[in-house]
Design a protein around this motif. Structure first.
Motif, short mmCIF file in Angstrom:
data_model
loop_
_atom_site.label_atom_id
_atom_site.label_comp_id
_atom_site.label_asym_id
_atom_site.label_seq_id
_atom_site.Cartn_x
_atom_site.Cartn_y
_atom_site.Cartn_z
N VAL A 164 32.65 42.76 47.18
CA VAL A 164 33.27 41.80 48.10
C VAL A 164 34.33 42.54 48.91
O VAL A 164 35.13 43.31 48.37
N ARG A 165 34.33 42.33 50.23
CA ARG A 165 35.19 43.13 51.11
C ARG A 165 36.44 42.41 51.61
O ARG A 165 37.46 43.04 51.88
N MET A 205 35.49 42.34 42.73
CA MET A 205 34.59 41.18 42.72
C MET A 205 33.23 41.72 43.12
O MET A 205 33.07 42.26 44.23
N ILE A 206 32.26 41.60 42.22
CA ILE A 206 30.95 42.23 42.42
C ILE A 206 29.87 41.15 42.45
O ILE A 206 29.76 40.34 41.51
N ASN A 207 29.08 41.16 43.54
CA ASN A 207 27.99 40.19 43.68
C ASN A 207 26.68 40.80 43.19
O ASN A 207 26.40 41.96 43.49
N ALA A 208 25.89 40.00 42.49
CA ALA A 208 24.61 40.47 41.98
C ALA A 208 23.53 40.38 43.05
O ALA A 208 22.43 39.85 42.83
N SER A 231 28.47 36.19 40.80
CA SER A 231 29.53 37.14 41.11
C SER A 231 30.46 37.25 39.90
O SER A 231 30.74 36.24 39.24
N ALA A 232 30.88 38.47 39.60
CA ALA A 232 31.77 38.68 38.45
C ALA A 232 33.01 39.45 38.88
O ALA A 232 33.02 40.11 39.93
N GLN A 233 34.06 39.35 38.07
CA GLN A 233 35.32 40.04 38.38
C GLN A 233 36.07 40.34 37.09
O GLN A 233 36.09 39.52 36.16
N PHE A 234 36.68 41.52 37.05
CA PHE A 234 37.62 41.88 35.98
C PHE A 234 38.86 42.44 36.66
O PHE A 234 38.74 43.15 37.67
#
Ligand code: MF3
Ligand code: CO
Ligand code: CO
Length: 250
Positions: A164-165, A205-208, A231-234
Motif C-alpha cells: 500500500v502506497r 500494509m500488504i495486499n494479497a 490485506s494484512a499489517q504488522f
C-alpha cells in the motif's frame, strides 16, 4: 523535521511502548469467532485505563473508538462496530496506540480468527517477515529507504502481493504522528539518514493481489483494497541506537 529524542523521553516512550505490547497480547485472547469488534474495543479501552494510560485513537481527528479493527479486505483504520461479528476464517488487524505520561507507543498485528485458509496464512506470514527483515537492517548512518522500502517491496512482490502506497509508518513518541513519513515501497523520497535517538514505526500494509490501490469509505476512516483482496499489517515502534536498533514494542 525528525526529532532526536532525549534519554528521558526515550525512557517514557519505552514505557508506553511496553504497555502497547502488553495490550496487544491481551487483545490476542479476545479474538474468537462470535465476538463483535465493539466488544474487543471496550475491553481494550478498559485494560488501558486500568494501567493509568489512554488510547490515542479515541477522538483523534474525530476517530470514534479506542482501537482500529481492520477485517479481511480492510487495509487499516477500521472502526469497531457492535454489528460486526468475527467469524472463523477472518483475519483481523488490531492496532493499539497508548498514551502513558504523555508518551506514545504504537503497535499492531493481524490475527487469524480460528482456522483460516492457507492463502490467508501465507499473507500473514509474508507480511510479518517483511516487517522483521526491515527491522533487522536498521543501523545509524543508513538511509531509511535502504532499510524499509528497498527491503519490503521486492520481498512481498515475489509472492504476487503489493505494498500500500498512500499510507505509511511515522515518527512517534511525543505525538501520535511525527516526521519522518515511512514509505514501505522503494522511493527516493525516503531519504532520511538514520541517527541514534530517532523513534518511528514500520507498519507495512500488504495486499494479497498486485493492486495496491485503496478506496476510502464514506465513514471517513475505513480503507479497503479496491479489488476486495485480503490485506494484512504488522507494526512495531523502533528506536535507532548507537550500534543498531531496539524494538520498543517487543
Ligand atoms: N495506529 C494507526 C497508525 O499506526 C493510526 C490510527 S489513526 C486512528 O498510525 F485515528 F484511526 F486511530
Ligand atoms: Co498503529
Ligand atoms: Co503507526
Amino acid at each position: 523535521m525528525v526529532v532526536i529524542k532525549t534519554p528521558k523521553q526515550i525512557e517514557g516512550i519505552k514505557k508506553s511502548c511496553q504497555l502497547a505490547k502488553l495490550t496487544l497480547d491481551y487483545a490476542q485472547n479476545l479474538i474468537v469467532p462470535g465476538v463483535s469488534t465493539a466488544e474487543i474495543d471496550r475491553k481494550i479501552d478498559k485494560f488501558i485505563r486500568k494501567k493509568h494510560a489512554t488510547a490515542a485513537p479515541l477522538n483523534y481527528r474525530g476517530f470514534p473508538k479506542s482501537i482500529c479493527t481492520s477485517v479481511n479486505d480492510v487495509i487499516c483504520h477500521g472502526i469497531p462496530n457492535k454489528k460486526q461479528i468475527l467469524k472463523q476464517g477472518d483475519i483481523i488487524n488490531v492496532d493499539i496506540t497508548t498514551i502513558l505520561n504523555g508518551f506514545y507507543g504504537d503497535t499492531s498485528k493481524t490475527f487469524p480468527v480460528g482456522k483460516i485458509s492457507a492463502q490467508a496464512q501465507k499473507l500473514l506470514e509474508v507480511t510479518q517477515n517483511a516487517l522483521n527483515l526491515s527491522i533487522k537492517s536498521l543501523k545509524p548512518g543508513k538511509l531509511l529507504n535502504d532499510c524499509v522500502g528497498k527491503i519490503i517491496e521486492p520481498y512481498v512482490t515475489k509472492f504476487g502481493y503489493s505494498v500500500v502506497r498512500e499510507l505509511g509508518g511515522h515518527g512517534v513518541g511525543l505525538k501520535f504522528h511525527e516526521d519522518p513519513f515511512v514509505f514501505h515501497f522503494d522511493t527516493r523520497a525516503s531519504n532520511t539518514v538514520l541517527k541514534p535517538g530517532m523513534i518511528f514505526t514500520i507498519e507495512p500494509m500488504i495486499n494479497a493481489s498486485p493492486n495496491w490501490r485503496l478506496k476510502q469509505e464514506k465513514d471517513g476512516w475505513t480503507v479497503r483494497t479496491v479489488d476486495g483482496a485480503l490485506s494484512a499489517q504488522f507494526e512495531h515502534t523502533v528506536l535507532i541506537t548507537k550500534s543498531g536498533y531496539q524494538v520498543l514494542t517487543n
